[in-house]
Design a protein around this motif. Structure first.
Motif, PDB file in Angstrom:
ATOM      1  N   ARG A 859       0.799  -1.209   0.000  1.00 52.99           N
ATOM      2  CA  ARG A 859       0.000   0.000   0.000  1.00 52.99           C
ATOM      3  C   ARG A 859       0.840   1.271   0.000  1.00 52.99           C
ATOM      4  O   ARG A 859       0.490   2.253   0.586  1.00 52.99           O
ATOM      5  N   ASN A 860       1.935   1.281  -0.644  1.00 50.39           N
ATOM      6  CA  ASN A 860       2.706   2.526  -0.788  1.00 50.39           C
ATOM      7  C   ASN A 860       2.970   2.746  -2.265  1.00 50.39           C
ATOM      8  O   ASN A 860       3.411   1.856  -2.957  1.00 50.39           O
ATOM      9  N   ARG A 861       2.653   3.941  -2.730  1.00 46.31           N
ATOM     10  CA  ARG A 861       2.771   4.236  -4.148  1.00 46.31           C
ATOM     11  C   ARG A 861       4.214   4.568  -4.507  1.00 46.31           C
ATOM     12  O   ARG A 861       4.868   5.294  -3.788  1.00 46.31           O
ATOM     13  N   ARG A 862       4.643   3.988  -5.624  1.00 46.81           N
ATOM     14  CA  ARG A 862       5.950   4.360  -6.160  1.00 46.81           C
ATOM     15  C   ARG A 862       5.855   4.312  -7.689  1.00 46.81           C
ATOM     16  O   ARG A 862       5.241   3.421  -8.237  1.00 46.81           O
ATOM     17  N   HIS A 863       6.468   5.294  -8.340  1.00 45.20           N
ATOM     18  CA  HIS A 863       6.320   5.452  -9.784  1.00 45.20           C
ATOM     19  C   HIS A 863       7.086   4.351 -10.533  1.00 45.20           C
ATOM     20  O   HIS A 863       8.229   4.059 -10.208  1.00 45.20           O
ATOM     21  N   ILE A 864       6.443   3.722 -11.501  1.00 47.46           N
ATOM     22  CA  ILE A 864       7.069   2.707 -12.367  1.00 47.46           C
ATOM     23  C   ILE A 864       7.129   3.284 -13.786  1.00 47.46           C
ATOM     24  O   ILE A 864       6.211   3.998 -14.214  1.00 47.46           O
ATOM     25  N   GLU A 865       8.169   2.946 -14.524  1.00 50.23           N
ATOM     26  CA  GLU A 865       8.314   3.418 -15.900  1.00 50.23           C
ATOM     27  C   GLU A 865       7.133   2.951 -16.739  1.00 50.23           C
ATOM     28  O   GLU A 865       6.727   1.796 -16.675  1.00 50.23           O
ATOM     29  N   LYS A 866       6.620   3.865 -17.552  1.00 48.38           N
ATOM     30  CA  LYS A 866       5.459   3.550 -18.363  1.00 48.38           C
ATOM     31  C   LYS A 866       5.833   2.605 -19.500  1.00 48.38           C
ATOM     32  O   LYS A 866       6.896   2.721 -20.101  1.00 48.38           O
ATOM     33  N   LYS A 867       4.905   1.697 -19.800  1.00 54.20           N
ATOM     34  CA  LYS A 867       5.053   0.792 -20.926  1.00 54.20           C
ATOM     35  C   LYS A 867       4.076   1.186 -22.020  1.00 54.20           C
ATOM     36  O   LYS A 867       3.007   1.729 -21.723  1.00 54.20           O
ATOM     37  N   ILE A 868       4.488   0.928 -23.278  1.00 49.60           N
ATOM     38  CA  ILE A 868       3.693   1.369 -24.422  1.00 49.60           C
ATOM     39  C   ILE A 868       3.450   0.183 -25.344  1.00 49.60           C
ATOM     40  O   ILE A 868       4.379  -0.570 -25.668  1.00 49.60           O
ATOM     41  N   LEU A 869       2.208   0.030 -25.766  1.00 48.17           N
ATOM     42  CA  LEU A 869       1.839  -0.937 -26.793  1.00 48.17           C
ATOM     43  C   LEU A 869       1.085  -0.216 -27.890  1.00 48.17           C
ATOM     44  O   LEU A 869       0.183   0.573 -27.612  1.00 48.17           O
ATOM     45  N   THR A 870       1.504  -0.474 -29.169  1.00 53.34           N
ATOM     46  CA  THR A 870       0.848   0.170 -30.309  1.00 53.34           C
ATOM     47  C   THR A 870       0.103  -0.882 -31.105  1.00 53.34           C
ATOM     48  O   THR A 870       0.665  -1.946 -31.429  1.00 53.34           O
ATOM     49  N   PHE A 871      -1.152  -0.592 -31.439  1.00 52.21           N
ATOM     50  CA  PHE A 871      -1.989  -1.496 -32.222  1.00 52.21           C
ATOM     51  C   PHE A 871      -2.278  -0.839 -33.557  1.00 52.21           C
ATOM     52  O   PHE A 871      -2.846   0.252 -33.612  1.00 52.21           O
ATOM     53  N   GLN A 872      -1.811  -1.497 -34.655  1.00 52.52           N
ATOM     54  CA  GLN A 872      -1.874  -0.901 -35.982  1.00 52.52           C
ATOM     55  C   GLN A 872      -3.319  -0.803 -36.475  1.00 52.52           C
ATOM     56  O   GLN A 872      -4.187  -1.607 -36.107  1.00 52.52           O
ATOM     57  N   GLY A 873      -3.540   0.191 -37.330  1.00 50.37           N
ATOM     58  CA  GLY A 873      -4.813   0.328 -38.017  1.00 50.37           C
ATOM     59  C   GLY A 873      -5.930   0.796 -37.110  1.00 50.37           C
ATOM     60  O   GLY A 873      -5.724   1.529 -36.140  1.00 50.37           O
ATOM     61  N   SER A 874      -7.112   0.351 -37.423  1.00 53.14           N
ATOM     62  CA  SER A 874      -8.308   0.853 -36.737  1.00 53.14           C
ATOM     63  C   SER A 874      -8.795  -0.091 -35.647  1.00 53.14           C
ATOM     64  O   SER A 874      -9.986  -0.118 -35.330  1.00 53.14           O
ATOM     65  N   LYS A 875      -7.934  -0.889 -35.065  1.00 54.64           N
ATOM     66  CA  LYS A 875      -8.360  -1.791 -34.003  1.00 54.64           C
ATOM     67  C   LYS A 875      -8.908  -0.997 -32.816  1.00 54.64           C
ATOM     68  O   LYS A 875      -8.415   0.101 -32.510  1.00 54.64           O
ATOM     69  N   THR A 876      -9.874  -1.574 -32.111  1.00 53.41           N
ATOM     70  CA  THR A 876     -10.469  -0.885 -30.953  1.00 53.41           C
ATOM     71  C   THR A 876     -10.323  -1.707 -29.682  1.00 53.41           C
ATOM     72  O   THR A 876     -11.042  -1.470 -28.712  1.00 53.41           O
ATOM     73  N   HIS A 877      -9.403  -2.634 -29.675  1.00 55.78           N
ATOM     74  CA  HIS A 877      -9.144  -3.385 -28.445  1.00 55.78           C
ATOM     75  C   HIS A 877      -7.742  -3.988 -28.548  1.00 55.78           C
ATOM     76  O   HIS A 877      -7.180  -4.129 -29.642  1.00 55.78           O
TER      77      HIS A 877
END
Length: 1167
Positions: A859-877
């Motif tokens: 229960r203590n907050r600590r910042h984690i490096e953000k992760k990124i995922l890219t989904f090509q085209g017009s996907k919506t999920h």
């Protein structure tokens, strides 16, 4: 000397009779041994027609034999030639050969004439042919003034040679002032008479040095005619004409030739175009193997001509305008030639015989006889002879009948003269073959055993095998009339001694010869056909097997000649190796194995191949604006057929020095029609290709510049893309210089918005590849096109290409972002797409940012490096994998176009459920005692939830590597230390330890440990450390071994002195209660074990099939420590055996083990 009897036929007898030779005098030629009296025989003489070199002495040969030695005399032009009266003439001693010395003085012409030699002794006289002596002549050409010849193109021409008459006739040829032979062809050729014939003249025939040369081989001189000048004038029109004959004249002619000579028939025709000559025989076919065509088929030759070749021969001259023919009537005459040549006769007194002389010719020759050089009609009379045309018959001859008879056969074309003597002798047989001659014959070949003999009357000959053998019969042997015995197929059983016996009425003679049979020489490994590339190395093998008594020599030949002498060919025992192979090395290589008795050979062909030589003589024809014909002459294919030709071009105007592929054609073609582009300065080259590769390029052709034209193509790769939100960048791939088709290359760039009604906006730019249109709306669709043009005109109208002006960042964030947690490590994110207009560019896809913001366990907050995922085209999920269990995550979504990302959606927070924990970070076993062990551990580094408890499982491992019952123990989650009690002492245990959360058990960690026999000692457990390799352990073991050795020596001394063995007393005195009790299960002492207890734990053998414990589950097994290894102390095992025997004899009765205890127990015993 030998008596040789040459049979006309082989005598044979019916039935199985002894092989006895009876010779008929009518069919034999005798050579009398020189130690016997005989008439003269001419052995050597000069030719009938004897042309001499006037610069050298004259030598007229006449050699003869006989006994007594003959004397010689000469006639000149039919009268006696007194040799002694002429100081320039001498007769060679012991010979009749004349030597006339004309080199010091005198002239050859003085001795020109007909000479005949006579050799004489008491038994008769032999005469030579009539020898005609003529000096050779090589006269000069007569002086003459030759006027230049001028004629029009296409006319015929004959340049006369008319050489001086020489002896023998000269050889004629035409050359120029540089002594170069003038080229000849179907159009220009030299006739048999030496004249030079032109069927039609061309301008290139103009020259001032047509020179006829006459070469007189006998005197080795060359005479030259005055040069003839010819000038050919080009006519405006050359009228074609049918053929006419330059030689021979008329429609028919006659030709006479003598039998045996070469028949030469000639027809030379003029006409335009040049006529072709054909030959036929009207009443038959031309003899295939004796007919040859010379001088471009203008001369027909038949060699070894005979009467059957007489007849009418027709030559036909033909061109496109007609044909003519000429008939040559051939008659073949014949000087006399022999049918039967008279042979020498050896007769005994009282015998009969004949001399036969038969000849033929056309006309039929006349036969005349002479006796001792005198016509037989005026010769002394002899009642024993009778003349019957071509035959002289002898009956009841006596010694006075001996003489030399000459037969002369003559007609108008020549004569024949033959000497044959009749020698009357009475001689007993004699064997002329050397005694005990050894014949060595190769098996399965004929064996010829000589028995040359002489006798008068003629003896009979009989052969025997072995000294006491019976006469040989005809079944397996052949007896020749000269006495030779032939064994048709000699084999190993033919070996032995053979006896030849010759008999006549005056006596008997015999001779022994010996026959040996040898194995044939064979080539058991022959050279093989080889194809190699020029410059490489080739090897031929030739392995020979031969009779062991024969010494073979192996010789290598190339094309039946010697090998190259440049050192590249080397020969060792069985191989010929040729290095750096060149074209000249191609041919037939023959291995010849020779012995003194036989010779065998084997050949192989070497074909030297290489890439072709480059083509040459490139020529451009049919030159049009957009095509040209290229022709070439192929180079040598170097023994590998050319499969194709590659044609390349160079544009010297735009890309000088850079060659491009133009086309390829078949290897059988030598021309190609090439398509060309406008405004290119072409130059071509050709390469030939075969199976080995391509040739070097040919020399470049002449250059050909095509005319300029408008471009026939537009730029490619046209695109319209904006680099900024308010511009449109139009790009294209420009034409190269070759494609420009002319000077002044430019581009017309046009554009308009796709959705509007605007007109096309155009601009003409220089030869560039980009144009920027400014002030455009953001990401608007445009139609663009680029058209090429030059100084001549425009290219075809180009097609429009779809493009867009520059993009800008998206304006709207995705909405209604939802997160669905699938499990503790996977979540699904869904969102609504943004409106297309708000994207303001090409949609690249959607990008999800997520990060872990809070640990649910602490229960203590600590910042984690953000992760990124890219989904090509017009996907919506999209799915988020690799999440950490029992964690707090934040996620948002953004739309992406070519410019970048749009604004982020509102953050969504989600939690992952608990998962199973990782293995405890560590597990240590400390404070081992006799019956307890203490375990210490660190919690899992990734609990993945709230730990609920720990599970400890353990089981004992006995000395046979079998696992005992498994004990399962639950430990509270807040513990990090646990003590196990009531364990068996000196026992190995294996532990399995893992943590649990609400999601279930995690990964386990394993460990092994051993309880001790002394609570003061630490448990000997560690992570997979081999105790037997530790320094302290090795030192301790050495000390123990030394102590045991000392005790053994002391005991041995005490026993020898009769003292009491002290070890038992010391053991009794040191009664240790911890080690005295016996185990209840086997009745042995605690510190000792059965022999099987000392074996190391084997991998995979201590785990039952239903409870497998792999070695990698724990790094703390004591197996590698070497505890309990049997036979560790083999050197002092005898003492241990005595010691353990005293200790265990009574309580462990029946235990037959005598092995040493484990090192640990041994240490405990002596401590």
């Amino acid at each position: 000397m030998q008596l040789k009897i040459m049979p006309k036929k082989k005598c044979s007898y019916a039935g199985r009779v002894p092989l006895i030779l009876v010779l008929c005098q009518m069919v034999t030629t005798l050579e009398v041994p020189l130690d016997l009296v005989q008439p003269p025989t001419i052995t050597q003489q000069s030719p009938k027609d004897y042309i001499i070199d006037p610069r050298e002495n004259i030598v007229i040969q006449c050699e003869a034999k006989g006994k007594p030695l003959p004397s010689f005399s000469w006639t000149q032009n039919g009268t006696h030639f007194d040799v002694d009266k002429d100081p320039l003439v001498a007769m060679k001693p012991g010979s009749g050969t004349l030597i006339i010395n004309i080199m010091s003085e005198g002239k050859a012409e003085t001795y020109e004439g007909v000479y005949q030699c006579t050799a004489r002794n008491e038994r008769g006289a032999a005469i030579s042919n009539n020898i005609v002596i003529r000096p050779s002549r090589s006269p000069l050409w007569t002086k003459e003034k030759l006027e230049p010849i001028t004629l029009q193109n296409g006319q015929s021409l004959v340049l006369p040679c008319r050489p001086p008459i020489g002896l023998p006739p000269p050889i004629i040829f035409w050359m120029d002032n540089s002594f170069q032979r003038l080229p000849q062809s179907e159009r220009v050729s030299q006739g048999l008479n030496g004249d030079l014939y032109f069927s039609n003249v061309l301008p290139e025939d103009t020259r001032e040095d047509y020179i006829c040369y006459a070469r007189f081989n006998h005197t080795q001189t060359i005479q030259q005619k005055q040069p003839i000048s010819v000038r050919v004038i080009s006519a405006k029109s050359n009228r074609e004409r049918p053929p006419t004959f330059l030689t021979p004249e008329g429609n028919a002619s006659n030709k006479e030739e003598l039998r045996g000579n070469v028949l030469s028939l000639e027809c030379i025709a003029e006409g335009l175009p040049t006529p072709i000559i054909y030959w036929i025989k009207e009443d038959g076919t031309l003899p295939i193997n004796r007919t040859f065509y010379r001088n471009f088929k203008k001369t027909l030759q038949i060699i070894q001509v005979s009467e059957a070749d007489s007849g009418n021969y027709q030559c036909i001259a033909k061109n496109a305008l007609g044909a003519i023919h000429h008939t040559i009537s051939v008659t073949v005459k014949a000087a006399p030639y022999w049918i039967v040549v008279p042979q020498n006769l050896v007769l005994s007194p009282g015998e009969d015989g004949t001399l036969i002389c038969r000849a033929n010719g056309n006309p039929k020759p006349r036969i005349s006889w002479l006796s001792n050089g005198v016509p037989i009609e005026i010769a002394p009379d002899d009642p024993s002879r009778k003349i019957d045309g071509d035959t002289v018959i002898f009956s009841n001859v006596q010694e006075r009948s001996s003489a030399v008879f000459q037969c002369n056969a003559s007609n108008e074309y020549g004569y024949l003269l033959a000497n044959a003597f009749v020698n009357v002798l009475a001689e007993p047989p004699r064997i002329l073959t050397s005694a005990n001659t050894l014949y060595q014959i190769i098996a399965n070949r004929p064996a010829l055993l000589d028995c040359a003999f002489f006798g008068s009357p003629l003896p009979t000959v009989e052969w025997f095998k072995g000294a006491k053998g019976s006469a040989l019969r005809e079944d397996n042997y052949v007896l020749h009339e000269n006495g030779t015995l032939e064994i048709p197929v000699a084999q190993k059983d033919s070996v032995g001694t053979y006896v030849c016996v010759a008999r006549n009425k005056l006596g008997t003679a015999k001779n022994e010869v010996h026959l040996e049979i040898k194995d044939p020489t064979r080539i058991i490994k022959q050279p093989e056909y080889a194809v190699v590339q020029r410059g490489s190395t080739v090897s031929f093998e030739c392995k020979v097997k031969h009779d062991h008594t024969l010494i073979p020599t192996v010789l290598w030949l190339k094309d039946n000649g010697e090998l190259p002498s440049d050192g590249r060919a080397t020969v060792d025992k069985d191989h010929l190796v040729v290095a750096d192979v060149s074209d000249d090395d191609g041919g037939i290589y023959t291995c010849v194995a020779n012995t003194t008795l036989d010779s065998v050979s084997a050949s192989a062909v070497l074909r030297v191949v290489d890439v072709p030589n480059p083509p040459f003589d490139l020529e451009l024809t049919d030159q049009l604006d957009k095509s040209v014909q290229l022709s070439w002459t192929p180079g040598d294919d170097n023994n590998s057929p050319i499969t194709k030709f590659i044609i390349e071009y160079e544009d010297t105007m735009h890309e000088a020095g850079l060659w491009h592929h133009q086309t390829e054609v078949s290897g059988t073609q030598t021309t190609a029609q090439l398509k060309l582009s406008p405004y290119v300065n072409y130059s071509f080259r050709v390469m030939a290709v075969n199976s080995l590769g391509r040739s070097r390029p040919s020399k470049a052709s002449e250059q050909y510049l095509t005319k300029a034209a408008e471009p026939d193509k537009n730029p490619t790769a046209v695109e319209g893309l904006g680099s900024e939100p308010d511009n449109l960048v139009i790009t294209w791939k420009p034409l190269n210089g070759f494609e420009s088709n002319g000077p002044g290359l430019q581009y017309k760039v046009s554009w308009r918005q796709q959705d509007g009604d605007d007109e096309w906006t155009s601009v003409v730019v220089a030869n560039v590849s980009k144009y920027i249109v400014s002030g455009t709306p953001t990401f608007a669709p445009y139609l663009v096109k680029v058209q090429a043009l030059n100084d001549v005109g425009f290219a075809p109208e180009p097609a429009a290409v779809m493009g867009h002006s520059g993009e800008d960042l998206p304006m709207v964030a995705p909405g209604n972002v939802l997160v669905n947690v699938v499990n503790s490590t996977l979540a699904e994110v869904r969102w609504e797409p943004v409106p297309p207009k708000s994207i303001r560019g090409h949609l690249q896809g959607y990008r999800i940012y997520y990060w872990k913001a809070q640990s649910s366990s602490k229960r203590n907050r600590r910042h984690i490096e953000k992760k990124i995922l890219t989904f090509q085209g017009s996907k919506t999920h999209g799915m988020l994998p690799g999440l950490e269990p029992f964690s707090h995550y934040t996620v948002n979504v953004r739309v992406v176009n070519g410019k970048g990302e749009g604004p982020a959606s509102p953050d969504r927070v989600f939690n992952t459920p608990e998962g199973v924990p990782s293995a405890p970070s560590s597990l240590k076993i400390i404070n081992p005692t006799l019956d307890s062990l203490t375990l210490e551990w660190d919690p899992p580094s990734h609990p993945n939830g709230i730990l609920t408890e720990y599970t400890l499982k353990y089981q004992p491992i006995n000395n046979t590597h079998e696992l005992g019952p498994l004990v399962d123990l639950k430990i509270p989650a807040n513990k990090t230390r646990w003590t196990l009690k009531n364990l068996n002492f000196s026992t190995r245990y294996k532990f399995y330890f893992y943590a649990q959360t609400a999601a279930g058990p995690g990964s386990q960690i394993t460990e092994e440990a051993v309880t001790t026999v002394d609570e003061g000692k630490t448990a000997m457990a560690s992570r997979q450390v081999d105790i037997a390799t530790q320094g302290w352990f090795i030192g301790l073991m050495c000390a123990v071994a030394l102590l045991i050795l000392i005790l053994l020596i002391v005991c041995f001394i005490r026993r020898n002195k009769g003292g009491k063995y002290p070890v038992k007393e010391k053991e009794d005195a040191r009664a240790d209660p911890e080690i005295q009790p016996m185990k209840e299960d086997d009745g042995t002492f605690g510190e000792y074990s059965d022999a099987e207890d000392h074996k190391p734990l084997k991998k995979g053998s201590r785990t039952p099939s239903d409870r497998t414990v792999k070695k990698e589950d724990s790094d703390d097994s004591l197996v590698d420590y070497g505890e309990g290894v049997n036979g560790q102390f083999n050197e002092d095992g005898s003492f241990i055996g005595q010691y353990s025997g005293k200790k265990e004899k009574e309580p462990a009765e029946g235990n037959e083990s005598s092995e040493a205890p484990s090192p640990v127990n041994a240490m405990n015993s002596f401590v």
